[in-house]
Enzyme design. Structure first.
Site, PDB file in Angstrom:
ATOM      1  N   ASN A 151       2.302  -9.664  -0.875  1.00 38.30           N
ATOM      2  CA  ASN A 151       0.842  -9.664  -0.957  1.00 38.30           C
ATOM      3  C   ASN A 151       0.312 -10.492  -2.121  1.00 38.30           C
ATOM      4  O   ASN A 151      -0.836 -10.891  -2.132  1.00 38.30           O
ATOM      5  CB  ASN A 151       0.308  -8.227  -1.034  1.00 38.30           C
ATOM      6  CG  ASN A 151       1.009  -7.405  -2.075  1.00 38.30           C
ATOM      7  OD1 ASN A 151       2.225  -7.213  -2.014  1.00 38.30           O
ATOM      8  ND2 ASN A 151       0.274  -6.918  -3.047  1.00 38.30           N
ATOM      9  N   GLN A 179       1.038  -7.915   5.327  1.00 35.86           N
ATOM     10  CA  GLN A 179       0.452  -9.235   5.023  1.00 35.86           C
ATOM     11  C   GLN A 179       0.886 -10.303   6.024  1.00 35.86           C
ATOM     12  O   GLN A 179       0.395 -11.428   5.975  1.00 35.86           O
ATOM     13  CB  GLN A 179       0.843  -9.675   3.600  1.00 35.86           C
ATOM     14  CG  GLN A 179       0.241  -8.831   2.504  1.00 35.86           C
ATOM     15  CD  GLN A 179      -1.259  -9.032   2.317  1.00 35.86           C
ATOM     16  OE1 GLN A 179      -1.845  -9.998   2.792  1.00 35.86           O
ATOM     17  NE2 GLN A 179      -1.898  -8.104   1.615  1.00 35.86           N
ATOM     18  N   SER A 200      -1.553  -2.966   9.151  1.00 33.58           N
ATOM     19  CA  SER A 200      -2.857  -2.476   8.703  1.00 33.58           C
ATOM     20  C   SER A 200      -3.949  -3.383   9.277  1.00 33.58           C
ATOM     21  O   SER A 200      -3.896  -4.604   9.103  1.00 33.58           O
ATOM     22  CB  SER A 200      -2.903  -2.489   7.177  1.00 33.58           C
ATOM     23  OG  SER A 200      -4.156  -2.061   6.742  1.00 33.58           O
ATOM     24  N   HIS A 202      -7.125  -3.893   8.515  1.00 33.89           N
ATOM     25  CA  HIS A 202      -8.128  -4.604   7.695  1.00 33.89           C
ATOM     26  C   HIS A 202      -7.611  -5.903   7.097  1.00 33.89           C
ATOM     27  O   HIS A 202      -8.355  -6.635   6.457  1.00 33.89           O
ATOM     28  CB  HIS A 202      -8.731  -3.673   6.631  1.00 33.89           C
ATOM     29  CG  HIS A 202      -7.850  -3.326   5.472  1.00 33.89           C
ATOM     30  ND1 HIS A 202      -7.940  -3.974   4.264  1.00 33.89           N
ATOM     31  CD2 HIS A 202      -6.877  -2.395   5.319  1.00 33.89           C
ATOM     32  CE1 HIS A 202      -7.075  -3.435   3.410  1.00 33.89           C
ATOM     33  NE2 HIS A 202      -6.414  -2.475   4.031  1.00 33.89           N
ATOM     34  N   CYS A 326      -5.080  -2.761  -5.252  1.00 31.75           N
ATOM     35  CA  CYS A 326      -4.835  -1.326  -5.493  1.00 31.75           C
ATOM     36  C   CYS A 326      -4.348  -1.046  -6.915  1.00 31.75           C
ATOM     37  O   CYS A 326      -4.420   0.079  -7.380  1.00 31.75           O
ATOM     38  CB  CYS A 326      -3.806  -0.788  -4.528  1.00 31.75           C
ATOM     39  SG  CYS A 326      -3.933  -1.439  -2.890  1.00 31.75           S
TER      40      CYS A 326
HETATM   41  N1  PLP Z   1       1.632  -3.179   1.905  1.00 30.29           N
HETATM   42  C1  PLP Z   1       1.126  -4.386   1.578  1.00 30.29           C
HETATM   43  C2  PLP Z   1       2.051  -5.540   1.455  1.00 30.29           C
HETATM   44  C3  PLP Z   1      -0.234  -4.528   1.342  1.00 30.29           C
HETATM   45  O1  PLP Z   1      -0.717  -5.717   0.982  1.00 30.29           O
HETATM   46  C4  PLP Z   1      -1.084  -3.397   1.468  1.00 30.29           C
HETATM   47  C5  PLP Z   1      -2.533  -3.494   1.164  1.00 30.29           C
HETATM   48  O2  PLP Z   1      -2.945  -4.252   0.312  1.00 30.29           O
HETATM   49  C6  PLP Z   1      -0.524  -2.162   1.835  1.00 30.29           C
HETATM   50  C7  PLP Z   1       0.838  -2.100   2.033  1.00 30.29           C
HETATM   51  C8  PLP Z   1      -1.382  -0.928   2.007  1.00 30.29           C
HETATM   52  O3  PLP Z   1      -2.133  -1.004   3.212  1.00 30.29           O
HETATM   53  P1  PLP Z   1      -3.490  -0.147   3.398  1.00 30.29           P
HETATM   54  O4  PLP Z   1      -4.518  -0.775   2.525  1.00 30.29           O
HETATM   55  O5  PLP Z   1      -3.832  -0.291   4.855  1.00 30.29           O
HETATM   56  O6  PLP Z   1      -3.169   1.258   3.046  1.00 30.29           O
END
Ligand code: PLP
Length: 390
Positions: A151, A179, A200, A202, A326
């Protein structure tokens, strides 16, 4: 230009067509999908259509292998915790040093419950050490969890060779493809080594708070949430109907736009990268430049703190981040540090994530603004001096 959004690895703009597909299921078509009457059955049919679209995007012929969840984080939790719960004689997880926090914190949670965790390192370019991965597997390894695309840097791991190593030892293989989906082709029919895969919505112009876990038929997995029989007993709770339908529409569109991602969006990313490197002294791209998803670049601006650069860009209507949304981006990125960058270098790095909504004019503007901000930075002039560009 109202503003320029280059933070698409954090989240993406919802496509108008996705919103239009969701809307009736938040208003008129509100029936419960498990109700056996006509209204409920119609909603159920739409959920199954969405499942089919996600299955097509992931390249599986079995829509029943798609389990809808509340997003990437829940999919990951279900995958790792669910495998451990279903394999009581195995207590070891193998993952990498550059995973998203949602994987790392599940591993930490399990480590606090006496499970063993091995974190496989990466090299300077963010490539995984496959020999080390092979050596780390034991007879007690329950699950290997590896991301498809990073990411922060966009670096893509060689999923097939990794999967072959994992399956040789009869271990469950989970891939965090959050990603990667909608950015590179995924064909789970050909990649039989993948047992579980997290998605995911979004990240590909779908709604937030909805995702999916691909569970290959025959994979032993305990459900994370107890309750009703929804999702084939693998995820209890009344379905998030409108969001699932939105995810289905986003998946349908992602299949259509995959080609554009790999041509136009890739060209814009390359133009941005080349422009920054040519215009700003002391810049360097982080990560393997060949093996990357097409929308991402991570760049170190030596001697320029990322915080100030980001603030400067924001003043000019450009929205980017220095790393994973995050984690807040306040401490040096664990991904860049794992790749051998020093903490000051990591704190001078910015992640750019493009989407199909970006234009060439935007990229030209961003290069110009950044060049001026960086110049002013080095000569000690205030950040707002770059305002003349607007
Ligand atoms: N894994 C990766 C590589 C991500 O980039 C993200 C979100 O940024 C997630 C997991 C978590 O996904 P979610 O935001 O749908 O909980």
């Amino acid at each position: 230009m109202e503003y320029i959004y280059l933070d698409n690895n954090a989240t993406t703009k919802i496509d108008e067509r996705v919103f239009a597909a969701m809307r009736p299921y938040l208003t008129n078509h509100f029936a419960h999908p498990s109700s056996p009457h006509l209204l409920g059955t119609k909603v159920r049919e739409k959920i199954e259509q969405a499942r089919d679209s996600v299955a097509v995007l992931l390249g599986t012929s079995h829509p029943d292998e798609i389990v809808f969840t509340s997003g990437g984080t829940e999919s990951i939790n279900t995958a790792i915790k669910g495998v451990l719960a279903a394999s009581p004689t195995r207590n070891h997880i193998v993952t990498t040093k550059v995973e998203h926090i949602s994987v790392l914190n599940v591993c930490l949670y399990e480590a606090n419950r006496r499970r063993q965790v091995t974190y496989v390192p990466v090299d300077r370019e963010g490539n995984l050490d496959l020999e080390e991965l092979k050596r780390s597997l034991t007879d007690y390894t329950a699950v290997v969890s590896v991301m498809w695309a990073n990411n922060e840097t966009g670096v893509v791991f060689p999923i097939e060779p990794i999967g072959e190593i994992v399956k040789e030892r009869g271990i469950i293989f989970h891939v965090d493809a959050i990603q990667a989906v909608g950015r590179i082709p995924i064909n789970l029919r050909n990649l039989c080594c993948i047992d579980l895969l997290s998605v995911s919505a979004h990240k590909f112009h779908g709604p937030k708070g909805v995702g999916a876990l691909f569970v290959r038929r025959g994979t032993k997995l305990h459900s994370l949430i107890a309750g009703g029989p929804q999702e084939g007993m693998r995820r209890a709770g009344t379905e998030n109907v409108a969001s699932i339908i939105g995810m289905g529409k986003a998946a349908e569109l992602a299949s259509i736009y995959l080609e554009e991602k790999n041509t136009r969006v890739r060209q814009l990313r390359d133009k941005l990268e080349a422009g920054i490197i040519a215009e700003i002294h002391g810049t360097r791209v982080n990560g393997n430049r060949e093996k990357r998803i097409p929308n991402t670049t991570n760049i170190t601006f030596s001697g320029c703190g990322a915080g100030k650069l980001l603030k400067g860009m924001e003043t000019h209507g450009i929205y980017v981040t220095s790393g994973a949304a995050c984690t807040g981006g306040l401490s040096p990125s664990h991904v860049l540090v794992a790749m051998g960058l020093t903490p000051p270098e990591a704190l001078s790095s910015i992640r750019f994530g493009l989407s199909r909504y970006n234009t060439e004019a935007e990229i030209d503007y961003v290069i110009g603004v950044l060049a001026m901000i960086a110049k002013n930075f080095k000569t000690g002039v205030g950040l707002s001096a770059a305002a003349s560009l607007k």
